[in-house]
Motif scaffolding. Structure first.
Motif, PDB file in Angstrom:
ATOM      1  N   THR A   1      37.532  41.135  36.116  1.00 31.26           N
ATOM      2  CA  THR A   1      38.115  40.867  34.799  1.00 31.26           C
ATOM      3  C   THR A   1      38.874  42.079  34.274  1.00 31.26           C
ATOM      4  O   THR A   1      39.989  41.961  33.735  1.00 31.26           O
ATOM      5  CB  THR A   1      37.015  40.462  33.804  1.00 31.26           C
ATOM      6  OG1 THR A   1      36.416  39.243  34.242  1.00 31.26           O
ATOM      7  CG2 THR A   1      37.593  40.258  32.409  1.00 31.26           C
ATOM      8  N   LEU A   2      38.301  43.267  34.439  1.00 30.86           N
ATOM      9  CA  LEU A   2      38.958  44.481  33.953  1.00 30.86           C
ATOM     10  C   LEU A   2      40.208  44.790  34.776  1.00 30.86           C
ATOM     11  O   LEU A   2      41.217  45.246  34.229  1.00 30.86           O
ATOM     12  CB  LEU A   2      37.975  45.653  33.988  1.00 30.86           C
ATOM     13  CG  LEU A   2      36.802  45.547  33.000  1.00 30.86           C
ATOM     14  CD1 LEU A   2      35.790  46.655  33.248  1.00 30.86           C
ATOM     15  CD2 LEU A   2      37.293  45.579  31.561  1.00 30.86           C
ATOM     16  N   ALA A   3      40.151  44.540  36.077  1.00 27.97           N
ATOM     17  CA  ALA A   3      41.338  44.732  36.918  1.00 27.97           C
ATOM     18  C   ALA A   3      42.445  43.783  36.483  1.00 27.97           C
ATOM     19  O   ALA A   3      43.620  44.176  36.390  1.00 27.97           O
ATOM     20  CB  ALA A   3      40.987  44.507  38.381  1.00 27.97           C
ATOM     21  N   GLU A   4      42.099  42.548  36.206  1.00 25.23           N
ATOM     22  CA  GLU A   4      43.095  41.574  35.733  1.00 25.23           C
ATOM     23  C   GLU A   4      43.699  42.016  34.401  1.00 25.23           C
ATOM     24  O   GLU A   4      44.906  41.886  34.174  1.00 25.23           O
ATOM     25  CB  GLU A   4      42.442  40.205  35.594  1.00 25.23           C
ATOM     26  CG  GLU A   4      43.402  39.113  35.142  1.00 25.23           C
ATOM     27  CD  GLU A   4      42.733  37.757  35.030  1.00 25.23           C
ATOM     28  OE1 GLU A   4      43.448  36.760  34.803  1.00 25.23           O
ATOM     29  OE2 GLU A   4      41.496  37.685  35.153  1.00 25.23           O
ATOM     30  N   HIS A   5      42.867  42.558  33.533  1.00 23.03           N
ATOM     31  CA  HIS A   5      43.312  43.049  32.224  1.00 23.03           C
ATOM     32  C   HIS A   5      44.330  44.176  32.379  1.00 23.03           C
ATOM     33  O   HIS A   5      45.408  44.155  31.757  1.00 23.03           O
ATOM     34  CB  HIS A   5      42.078  43.533  31.456  1.00 23.03           C
ATOM     35  CG  HIS A   5      42.343  44.051  30.087  1.00 23.03           C
ATOM     36  ND1 HIS A   5      42.948  43.311  29.089  1.00 23.03           N
ATOM     37  CD2 HIS A   5      42.071  45.277  29.537  1.00 23.03           C
ATOM     38  CE1 HIS A   5      43.035  44.034  27.987  1.00 23.03           C
ATOM     39  NE2 HIS A   5      42.518  45.238  28.238  1.00 23.03           N
ATOM     40  N   LEU A   6      44.041  45.144  33.223  1.00 22.30           N
ATOM     41  CA  LEU A   6      44.959  46.268  33.427  1.00 22.30           C
ATOM     42  C   LEU A   6      46.213  45.830  34.182  1.00 22.30           C
ATOM     43  O   LEU A   6      47.316  46.312  33.903  1.00 22.30           O
ATOM     44  CB  LEU A   6      44.251  47.390  34.186  1.00 22.30           C
ATOM     45  CG  LEU A   6      43.176  48.145  33.404  1.00 22.30           C
ATOM     46  CD1 LEU A   6      42.454  49.129  34.318  1.00 22.30           C
ATOM     47  CD2 LEU A   6      43.781  48.873  32.205  1.00 22.30           C
TER      48      LEU A   6
ATOM     49  N   ASN B   1      32.066  40.475  38.703  1.00 25.84           N
ATOM     50  CA  ASN B   1      32.902  39.663  37.812  1.00 25.84           C
ATOM     51  C   ASN B   1      33.552  40.519  36.731  1.00 25.84           C
ATOM     52  O   ASN B   1      34.723  40.309  36.381  1.00 25.84           O
ATOM     53  CB  ASN B   1      32.077  38.552  37.166  1.00 25.84           C
ATOM     54  CG  ASN B   1      31.809  37.395  38.112  1.00 25.84           C
ATOM     55  OD1 ASN B   1      32.487  37.243  39.130  1.00 25.84           O
ATOM     56  ND2 ASN B   1      30.819  36.574  37.791  1.00 25.84           N
ATOM     57  N   GLU B   2      32.799  41.490  36.220  1.00 26.68           N
ATOM     58  CA  GLU B   2      33.364  42.384  35.202  1.00 26.68           C
ATOM     59  C   GLU B   2      34.452  43.261  35.814  1.00 26.68           C
ATOM     60  O   GLU B   2      35.483  43.515  35.177  1.00 26.68           O
ATOM     61  CB  GLU B   2      32.245  43.238  34.586  1.00 26.68           C
ATOM     62  CG  GLU B   2      31.327  42.460  33.663  1.00 26.68           C
ATOM     63  CD  GLU B   2      30.129  43.273  33.209  1.00 26.68           C
ATOM     64  OE1 GLU B   2      29.772  43.180  32.024  1.00 26.68           O
ATOM     65  OE2 GLU B   2      29.545  44.003  34.048  1.00 26.68           O
ATOM     66  N   ILE B   3      34.236  43.716  37.031  1.00 26.44           N
ATOM     67  CA  ILE B   3      35.254  44.520  37.725  1.00 26.44           C
ATOM     68  C   ILE B   3      36.537  43.711  37.871  1.00 26.44           C
ATOM     69  O   ILE B   3      37.638  44.196  37.574  1.00 26.44           O
ATOM     70  CB  ILE B   3      34.730  44.983  39.094  1.00 26.44           C
ATOM     71  CG1 ILE B   3      33.685  46.093  38.903  1.00 26.44           C
ATOM     72  CG2 ILE B   3      35.875  45.485  39.977  1.00 26.44           C
ATOM     73  CD1 ILE B   3      32.910  46.433  40.146  1.00 26.44           C
TER      74      ILE B   3
ATOM     75  N   ILE C   1      37.358  49.123  40.223  1.00 23.33           N
ATOM     76  CA  ILE C   1      38.415  48.458  39.453  1.00 23.33           C
ATOM     77  C   ILE C   1      39.776  48.818  40.044  1.00 23.33           C
ATOM     78  O   ILE C   1      40.649  47.959  40.219  1.00 23.33           O
ATOM     79  CB  ILE C   1      38.335  48.856  37.974  1.00 23.33           C
ATOM     80  CG1 ILE C   1      37.036  48.353  37.341  1.00 23.33           C
ATOM     81  CG2 ILE C   1      39.548  48.321  37.198  1.00 23.33           C
ATOM     82  CD1 ILE C   1      36.727  48.968  35.980  1.00 23.33           C
ATOM     83  N   GLN C   2      39.967  50.094  40.382  1.00 26.59           N
ATOM     84  CA  GLN C   2      41.223  50.525  40.994  1.00 26.59           C
ATOM     85  C   GLN C   2      41.489  49.770  42.294  1.00 26.59           C
ATOM     86  O   GLN C   2      42.618  49.327  42.558  1.00 26.59           O
ATOM     87  CB  GLN C   2      41.196  52.032  41.258  1.00 26.59           C
ATOM     88  CG  GLN C   2      42.482  52.583  41.840  1.00 26.59           C
ATOM     89  CD  GLN C   2      42.357  54.025  42.286  1.00 26.59           C
ATOM     90  OE1 GLN C   2      42.513  54.344  43.461  1.00 26.59           O
ATOM     91  NE2 GLN C   2      42.084  54.922  41.347  1.00 26.59           N
ATOM     92  N   SER C   3      40.465  49.632  43.122  1.00 23.51           N
ATOM     93  CA  SER C   3      40.621  48.905  44.378  1.00 23.51           C
ATOM     94  C   SER C   3      40.972  47.442  44.129  1.00 23.51           C
ATOM     95  O   SER C   3      41.792  46.851  44.845  1.00 23.51           O
ATOM     96  CB  SER C   3      39.343  48.997  45.210  1.00 23.51           C
ATOM     97  OG  SER C   3      39.120  50.328  45.642  1.00 23.51           O
ATOM     98  N   ALA C   4      40.378  46.865  43.105  1.00 19.59           N
ATOM     99  CA  ALA C   4      40.695  45.478  42.763  1.00 19.59           C
ATOM    100  C   ALA C   4      42.129  45.355  42.262  1.00 19.59           C
ATOM    101  O   ALA C   4      42.813  44.359  42.534  1.00 19.59           O
ATOM    102  CB  ALA C   4      39.711  44.963  41.714  1.00 19.59           C
ATOM    103  N   LEU C   5      42.595  46.356  41.547  1.00 19.88           N
ATOM    104  CA  LEU C   5      43.995  46.387  41.101  1.00 19.88           C
ATOM    105  C   LEU C   5      44.936  46.411  42.303  1.00 19.88           C
ATOM    106  O   LEU C   5      45.925  45.675  42.354  1.00 19.88           O
ATOM    107  CB  LEU C   5      44.248  47.632  40.240  1.00 19.88           C
ATOM    108  CG  LEU C   5      44.118  47.532  38.732  1.00 19.88           C
ATOM    109  CD1 LEU C   5      44.339  48.912  38.118  1.00 19.88           C
ATOM    110  CD2 LEU C   5      45.122  46.542  38.156  1.00 19.88           C
ATOM    111  N   LEU C   6      44.631  47.290  43.253  1.00 20.07           N
ATOM    112  CA  LEU C   6      45.458  47.373  44.457  1.00 20.07           C
ATOM    113  C   LEU C   6      45.459  46.037  45.200  1.00 20.07           C
ATOM    114  O   LEU C   6      46.513  45.572  45.658  1.00 20.07           O
ATOM    115  CB  LEU C   6      44.948  48.480  45.377  1.00 20.07           C
ATOM    116  CG  LEU C   6      45.697  48.614  46.713  1.00 20.07           C
ATOM    117  CD1 LEU C   6      47.126  49.075  46.490  1.00 20.07           C
ATOM    118  CD2 LEU C   6      44.967  49.568  47.652  1.00 20.07           C
TER     119      LEU C   6
END
Length: 256
Positions: free
Chosen positions: A9-14, A5-7, A41-46
């Motif tokens: 959230t941080l991906a959404e933030h970036l 969940n934190e991952i 987090i990078q993977s979640a961003l992608l």
């Protein structure tokens, strides 16, 4: 380790910072996370970008300069992801309004001609490349004042923002070719040797990182080997890079 969940959230933030062109403070100032978390987090961003319709089309390396490694206190390169929304045609326009505080740097690009089994220990990655080209990368850290930690920059997809590929050419050796980048009133001169001593070594470093981070390598992917000089601010006008033996590549920045 941080939670899934934190991952997310941080991906959404970036991701929001990139989409809104609004810088944010270092993640490391508010949460303790390690390099494994950063790549998650990078993977979640992608994944968020792919869900919006973008296609993953390549990878980029960072910290390929020994000086940058020393500055960040690391001994490893870092890997980021490229999507089709980041690609700009050679000589084409790009609106500065899509970035926060963009910088530009000269690169050597490679193109994979076949899928690579990252678990095959005897694979020769050089034989899996069919072309190379001069390239430009626009970096745009989402962190305020370009201030970030090692884990921050990995989480932020290694500051990837946009890239330009010049004419593709057959693979050749460019271990110490002169590099010249002009952007507005700024000019920097360097050498391809700044990329791990020889940009071809970036391919081997990439394969090692992809094995460790379980990142697939597919035919057609573009690989940016790393910066050949320090990055300089991208300002309105034409930015052009010339690499001896590879030719030139350019982009036209528009707006304020």
């Amino acid at each position: 380790m941080i939670t899934p969940n934190e991952i997310a959230t941080l991906a959404e933030h970036l991701d929001g910072a990139q989409r809104d062109c609004a810088d944010v403070l270092s993640l490391a100032e508010t949460i303790d996370f390690d390099i494994d978390d950063a790549y998650a987090i990078q993977s979640a961003l992608l994944a968020r970008r792919v869900q919006r319709g973008e296609r993953a089309i390549g990878l980029k390396l960072g910290f390929t300069s020994r000086a940058k490694m020393a500055q960040m206190g690391v001994t490893d390169v870092i890997v980021g992801r490229l999507t089709d929304a980041m690609r700009i045609a050679d000589g084409g326009p790009v609106e500065l309004s899509r970035f926060i505080h963009p910088k530009i740097e000269p690169e050597v690009a490679y193109r994979l001609c076949r899928d690579i089994d990252i678990d095959e220990q005897l694979v020769d990655i050089e034989s899996c490349v069919d072309a190379m080209a001069p390239a430009l990368e626009i970096i745009d850290s989402r962190f305020r004042d370009f201030r970030f930690t090692y884990t921050d920059v990995v989480a932020d997809n290694t500051s990837a923002a946009a890239f330009v590929i010049g004419p593709w050419q057959p693979l050749r050796a460019v271990p110490n070719s002169a590099v010249r980048l002009i952007a507005g009133d700024a000019e920097v001169i360097g050498s391809t040797a700044a990329i791990l001593g020889d940009p071809i070594r970036a391919l081997h470093a990439l394969l090692d990182m992809c094995r460790r981070r379980r990142i697939p390598l597919r035919a057609g992917q573009v690989i940016l080997a790393g910066a050949a000089t320090a990055a300089i601010p991208l300002t309105p006008g034409v930015a052009e890079c010339e690499i001896t033996g590879l030719g030139t590549v350019a982009v036209t920045a528009k707006g304020v």
